[in-house]
Scaffold this active site. Structure first.
Site, short mmCIF file in Angstrom:
data_model
loop_
_atom_site.label_atom_id
_atom_site.label_comp_id
_atom_site.label_asym_id
_atom_site.label_seq_id
_atom_site.Cartn_x
_atom_site.Cartn_y
_atom_site.Cartn_z
N ASP A 61 -11.48 3.87 0.86
CA ASP A 61 -10.66 2.90 1.59
C ASP A 61 -10.19 1.78 0.68
OD1 ASP A 61 -11.45 4.44 3.74
OD2 ASP A 61 -12.32 2.78 4.89
N HIS A 221 -15.20 2.97 -1.32
CA HIS A 221 -14.04 2.09 -1.55
C HIS A 221 -13.59 2.18 -3.01
CE1 HIS A 221 -16.14 0.53 1.98
NE2 HIS A 221 -14.95 0.09 2.38
#
Length: 264
Positions: A61, A221
Site C-alpha cells: 500500500d 507498504h
C-alpha cells in the site's frame, strides 16, 4: 464529480485535465459492471482471504515511492508476483506527472505482470466521505492510471481498511472488489533497523499458525524503507522455503488476469 471544496483546492491544470478526460472515462456504469460479470470474485463485501491453496498474496500500500523499484527488483529475483494498491496524489505530486519517476515505475510494475489496484487518489477514508467525494477519490485515480498504463483496476483496498456499508454499496456499483487482508506484519509500527525484526517475526508466525489454511493475504507498504530492505526479502525467502507461491491477489482468488482491469 468534484465537490466545490475539492475544486477550490485543485490546481487549474489538474481540473483542466480532469475535464478533458471525463467524457472518455465515464460511461454507463451498468455497462462497466457487465464487462466484469464473468468473474466469480464477489463484490459488495470485504475480501480478506485467498481461496487458492498454497498461495501468498503479498500486497503493498501507499506507493509508488522511492523504495518501490527495489521491491520490484526483489520480486524479479525470486520469480514472484505481488499486488500494489497505489495512491494517486503521492508525496505531493500526482502519479501521472512526467516530472516524477512514478509513471515509469508503474509501467514497469505492469509490464512485469504484477497487479495494480486502487488505494484511492489521496488516501481518503471512504467510510466518512459523502458520495461525491468518494467517487472523486476513486475516479481520479482511474483517470491517472488510464493516462499511464491505459487501463484502470477492478480491485480496491480502502485506506485504513475502512469501508462501511455505504462504501461497499458504492464500490459495488462502480464494479470494484474490495480487498483487505488476513496477515498484518505491522511494518508501519516496526520500521527502523533495530525493530523491523518484529515485523519479520509477525509474518513468520502467521504462516506457522495457518489460521485460515495454507493461503495468505498479506498487508505491507512499499513506502517504508525497512519493509523494502528487510521485510520483503524475508517474506520471499520464507514463502520459497515453505513451498508456497507468491502471487497476485487476483491469482490467489482464482480470478483470470483479464478481470483485473477495465479498458473502456
Amino acid at each position: 464529480m468534484v465537490s466545490n471544496l475539492l475544486r477550490a483546492l485543485l490546481p487549474i491544470s489538474l481540473l483542466a485535465w480532469q475535464a478533458e478526460a471525463a467524457p472518455t472515462l465515464f460511461g454507463n456504469l451498468t455497462a462497466r459492471v457487465q464487462t466484469r460479470a464473468t468473474t466469480s470474485v464477489p463484490r459488495g463485501v470485504i475480501i480478506e482471504h485467498c481461496t487458492v491453496p498454497g498461495t501468498v498474496a503479498l500486497t503493498f500500500d501507499d506507493g509508488p515511492f522511492i523504495y518501490t523499484d527495489h521491491i520490484l527488483d526483489l520480486l524479479d529475483y525470486y520469480g514472484a508476483k505481488a499486488t500494489f494498491f497505489i495512491n494517486g496524489e503521492n508525496w505531493s505530486r500526482a502519479i501521472h506527472d512526467d516530472a516524477t519517476p512514478w509513471p515509469e515505475v508503474l509501467q514497469r510494475m505492469d509490464a512485469a505482470g504484477h497487479q495494480i489496484g486502487s488505494h484511492t487518489w489521496g488516501h481518503a477514508d471512504l467510510s466518512i466521505l459523502d458520495s461525491e467525494s468518494r467517487e472523486y477519490q476513486i475516479y481520479e485515480l482511474e483517470r491517472a492510471l488510464f493516462a499511464i498504463i491505459g487501463k484502470a483496476p477492478t480491485y480496491l483496498r480502502p485506506p485504513y481498511a475502512s469501508c462501511n456499508w455505504d462504501c461497499l454499496a458504492a464500490t459495488e456499483r462502480m464494479g470494484y472488489h474490495v480487498v483487505n487482508f488476513d496477515v498484518d506484519p505491522k511494518d508501519y509500527l516496526h520500521n527502523d533497523a533495530s525493530d523491523i525484526g518484529s515485523a519479520m517475526e509477525n509474518f513468520s508466525n502467521a504462516l506457522d499458525a495457518q489460521r485460515w489454511g495454507d493461503s495468505f493475504l498479506v498487508l505491507s507498504h512499499d513506502s517504508l524503507k525497512y519493509t523494502a530492505l528487510a521485510l520483503v526479502p524475508h517474506m520471499l525467502t520464507e514463502i520459497q522455503a515453505r513451498g508456497l507461491r507468491a502471487v497476485t491477489v487476483g491469482e490467489c482468488l482464482g480470478d483470470p488476469e483479464e478481470n483485473w482491469y477495465w479498458t473502456a
